[in-house]
Scaffold this active site. Structure first.
Site, PDB file in Angstrom:
ATOM      1  N   GLY A  88       0.784  -1.228   0.000  1.00 27.84           N
ATOM      2  CA  GLY A  88       0.000   0.000   0.000  1.00 27.84           C
ATOM      3  C   GLY A  88       0.815   1.275   0.000  1.00 27.84           C
ATOM      4  O   GLY A  88       0.250   2.362   0.094  1.00 27.84           O
ATOM      5  N   GLN A  89       2.137   1.178  -0.113  1.00 26.31           N
ATOM      6  CA  GLN A  89       2.955   2.390  -0.126  1.00 26.31           C
ATOM      7  C   GLN A  89       2.700   3.163  -1.407  1.00 26.31           C
ATOM      8  O   GLN A  89       2.740   2.609  -2.505  1.00 26.31           O
ATOM      9  CB  GLN A  89       4.447   2.034  -0.006  1.00 26.31           C
ATOM     10  CG  GLN A  89       5.344   3.234   0.139  1.00 26.31           C
ATOM     11  CD  GLN A  89       6.809   2.853   0.390  1.00 26.31           C
ATOM     12  OE1 GLN A  89       7.185   1.691   0.336  1.00 26.31           O
ATOM     13  NE2 GLN A  89       7.620   3.858   0.657  1.00 26.31           N
ATOM     14  N   THR A  90       2.384   4.455  -1.261  1.00 27.56           N
ATOM     15  CA  THR A  90       2.134   5.304  -2.430  1.00 27.56           C
ATOM     16  C   THR A  90       3.121   6.460  -2.521  1.00 27.56           C
ATOM     17  O   THR A  90       3.308   7.018  -3.603  1.00 27.56           O
ATOM     18  CB  THR A  90       0.699   5.873  -2.411  1.00 27.56           C
ATOM     19  OG1 THR A  90       0.493   6.587  -1.198  1.00 27.56           O
ATOM     20  CG2 THR A  90      -0.327   4.751  -2.536  1.00 27.56           C
ATOM     21  N   VAL A  91       3.723   6.841  -1.398  1.00 25.65           N
ATOM     22  CA  VAL A  91       4.795   7.837  -1.400  1.00 25.65           C
ATOM     23  C   VAL A  91       6.066   7.063  -1.072  1.00 25.65           C
ATOM     24  O   VAL A  91       6.200   6.503   0.020  1.00 25.65           O
ATOM     25  CB  VAL A  91       4.546   8.956  -0.368  1.00 25.65           C
ATOM     26  CG1 VAL A  91       5.710   9.933  -0.338  1.00 25.65           C
ATOM     27  CG2 VAL A  91       3.239   9.683  -0.674  1.00 25.65           C
ATOM     28  N   HIS A  95       7.999   6.684   5.699  1.00 26.39           N
ATOM     29  CA  HIS A  95       7.261   7.481   6.676  1.00 26.39           C
ATOM     30  C   HIS A  95       6.482   6.534   7.583  1.00 26.39           C
ATOM     31  O   HIS A  95       6.074   5.452   7.172  1.00 26.39           O
ATOM     32  CB  HIS A  95       6.337   8.520   6.024  1.00 26.39           C
ATOM     33  CG  HIS A  95       5.380   7.964   5.028  1.00 26.39           C
ATOM     34  ND1 HIS A  95       5.752   7.524   3.772  1.00 26.39           N
ATOM     35  CD2 HIS A  95       4.045   7.768   5.102  1.00 26.39           C
ATOM     36  CE1 HIS A  95       4.686   7.104   3.109  1.00 26.39           C
ATOM     37  NE2 HIS A  95       3.622   7.227   3.915  1.00 26.39           N
ATOM     38  N   HIS A  97       3.292   6.123  10.202  1.00 26.96           N
ATOM     39  CA  HIS A  97       1.997   6.664  10.619  1.00 26.96           C
ATOM     40  C   HIS A  97       1.814   6.473  12.125  1.00 26.96           C
ATOM     41  O   HIS A  97       2.011   5.369  12.635  1.00 26.96           O
ATOM     42  CB  HIS A  97       0.847   5.945   9.902  1.00 26.96           C
ATOM     43  CG  HIS A  97       0.821   6.179   8.433  1.00 26.96           C
ATOM     44  ND1 HIS A  97      -0.014   7.117   7.857  1.00 26.96           N
ATOM     45  CD2 HIS A  97       1.518   5.608   7.425  1.00 26.96           C
ATOM     46  CE1 HIS A  97       0.182   7.099   6.550  1.00 26.96           C
ATOM     47  NE2 HIS A  97       1.101   6.195   6.261  1.00 26.96           N
TER      48      HIS A  97
END
Length: 123
Positions: A88-91, A95, A97
């Site tokens: 699910g990593q999109t950037v 990082h 959460h």
């Protein structure tokens, strides 16, 4: 290609140390949802140095304490990291959460992050 987290505006940063910074999530799933971001451009958690891991951990604890002081209804947290497109990593700049949770924010929180795959959260 421009990296969102390498070009973050200074006015979005809520805390920082030598190796990482914290911001509020631009698309929060709960109020005060925050992100801890290493300053060095690295793909994911597994590329962080030991020093960067410690710097991120320090900010996680600092922001957690600040959130608890700001909102006494917070009584739990989810900490999540997406590593890779299939996760699910999109950037594609690491990082972490930090998601504040409140009693009753979902009908049944049992299983927490296990709900990423439908039907697998309850056990």
């Amino acid at each position: 290609m421009i990296c969102l987290f390498c070009e973050i505006p200074a006015d979005r940063i809520i805390a920082s140390n030598r190796l990482a910074y914290a911001i509020r999530d631009g698309f929060p799933v709960t109020q005060l949802h925050s992100l801890i971001v290493p300053k060095r451009h690295v793909l994911d958690y597994f590329d962080l140095s030991q020093e960067e891991l410690l710097a991120c951990d320090d900010l996680l604890k600092k922001i957690k304490s600040e959130i608890e002081a700001q909102d006494p209804t917070v009584d739990g947290f989810n900490i999540g990291i997406n590593a890779g497109e299939s996760a699910g990593q999109t950037v594609f700049h690491c990082h972490i959460h930090l998601i504040p949770r409140r009693l009753g924010d979902v009908e049944n929180p049992k299983g927490g992050v296990r709900h990423l795959i439908p039907g697998k959260g309850y056990y």
